[in-house]
Design a protein around this motif. Structure first.
Motif, mmCIF file in Angstrom:
data_model
loop_
_atom_site.group_PDB
_atom_site.id
_atom_site.type_symbol
_atom_site.label_atom_id
_atom_site.label_comp_id
_atom_site.label_asym_id
_atom_site.label_seq_id
_atom_site.Cartn_x
_atom_site.Cartn_y
_atom_site.Cartn_z
ATOM 1 N N SER A 28 27.468 -5.381 -12.540
ATOM 2 C CA SER A 28 27.417 -6.276 -13.692
ATOM 3 C C SER A 28 27.336 -7.735 -13.252
ATOM 4 O O SER A 28 26.570 -8.529 -13.819
ATOM 5 C CB SER A 28 28.636 -6.066 -14.588
ATOM 6 N N VAL A 29 28.108 -8.090 -12.234
ATOM 7 C CA VAL A 29 28.086 -9.460 -11.717
ATOM 8 C C VAL A 29 26.710 -9.787 -11.127
ATOM 9 O O VAL A 29 26.171 -10.878 -11.346
ATOM 10 C CB VAL A 29 29.207 -9.676 -10.678
ATOM 11 N N VAL A 30 26.128 -8.839 -10.416
ATOM 12 C CA VAL A 30 24.789 -9.048 -9.857
ATOM 13 C C VAL A 30 23.769 -9.251 -10.973
ATOM 14 O O VAL A 30 22.951 -10.184 -10.925
ATOM 15 C CB VAL A 30 24.374 -7.869 -8.938
ATOM 16 N N LEU A 31 23.811 -8.391 -11.992
ATOM 17 C CA LEU A 31 22.869 -8.525 -13.103
ATOM 18 C C LEU A 31 23.071 -9.839 -13.850
ATOM 19 O O LEU A 31 22.102 -10.493 -14.250
ATOM 20 C CB LEU A 31 23.008 -7.341 -14.062
ATOM 21 N N SER A 32 24.305 -10.244 -14.025
ATOM 22 C CA SER A 32 24.602 -11.522 -14.664
ATOM 23 C C SER A 32 24.077 -12.677 -13.821
ATOM 24 O O SER A 32 23.504 -13.639 -14.345
ATOM 25 C CB SER A 32 26.109 -11.652 -14.876
ATOM 26 N N GLY A 92 34.963 -0.292 -10.589
ATOM 27 C CA GLY A 92 34.823 -1.388 -9.632
ATOM 28 C C GLY A 92 33.386 -1.558 -9.161
ATOM 29 O O GLY A 92 32.859 -2.674 -9.106
ATOM 30 N N LEU A 93 32.742 -0.452 -8.820
ATOM 31 C CA LEU A 93 31.340 -0.517 -8.380
ATOM 32 C C LEU A 93 30.433 -1.026 -9.494
ATOM 33 O O LEU A 93 29.555 -1.879 -9.267
ATOM 34 C CB LEU A 93 30.873 0.866 -7.907
ATOM 35 N N PHE A 135 23.029 -2.899 -19.741
ATOM 36 C CA PHE A 135 24.191 -2.509 -18.945
ATOM 37 C C PHE A 135 25.471 -2.633 -19.770
ATOM 38 O O PHE A 135 26.246 -1.683 -19.865
ATOM 39 C CB PHE A 135 24.274 -3.386 -17.688
ATOM 40 N N VAL A 136 25.670 -3.796 -20.390
ATOM 41 C CA VAL A 136 26.925 -3.998 -21.125
ATOM 42 C C VAL A 136 26.955 -3.220 -22.434
ATOM 43 O O VAL A 136 28.036 -3.034 -23.006
ATOM 44 C CB VAL A 136 27.251 -5.494 -21.363
ATOM 45 N N GLU A 137 25.815 -2.757 -22.911
ATOM 46 C CA GLU A 137 25.792 -1.945 -24.120
ATOM 47 C C GLU A 137 26.224 -0.503 -23.864
ATOM 48 O O GLU A 137 26.789 0.135 -24.747
ATOM 49 C CB GLU A 137 24.383 -1.944 -24.724
#
Length: 127
Positions: free
Chosen positions: A16-20, A10-11, A52-54
């Motif tokens: 991820s949303v912030v980076l996006s 969750g954290l 991050f997503v990698e």
């Protein structure tokens, strides 16, 4: 159920949303919808989110599987904290001006070492 992993997922999901979002804002500022258009700030934002997503999904899967195999809860928390802090450090340290910042090095090294640790612990747990 991997309830401890759920907290860190969750954290990290929020991160991820912030980076996006910062990538989207950089795209808007640079007026670029595909690629980076040669804009170094946009490229840095794209790589922050891309890195991050990698790395995060595999680490979270390994953490969750170890938790499901009843690895000590304190170890699971340590893994989650290291992953979260490493990814925050990497995101903060990856800038358009200098890609060799101490925060980027700490973040990348932390994620790399954590992934090795999780992988080896998973193999040992199997046996």
């Amino acid at each position: 159920m991997p309830t401890i992993t759920l907290l860190y997922a969750g954290l990290l999901g929020l991160l991820s949303v912030v980076l996006s979002g910062t990538t989207g804002a950089a795209r808007t500022r640079a007026k670029v919808s595909i690629g980076d258009g040669g804009d170094h700030e946009l490229l840095a934002a794209i790589r922050r989110h891309g890195n991050f997503v990698e790395y995060v999904p595999l680490a979270l899967i390994l953490i969750g599987l170890l938790e499901m195999n009843q690895v000590y809860p304190i170890a699971i928390h340590c893994f989650g904290i290291v992953l979260l802090l490493s990814r925050l450090s990497h995101a903060f340290g990856l800038t358009a001006d200098d890609s060799r910042t101490i925060f980027r090095i700490i973040g990348a090294s932390g994620t790399f070492l954590l992934t090795i640790t999780l992988s080896v612990w998973s193999i040992v747990t199997f046996f």
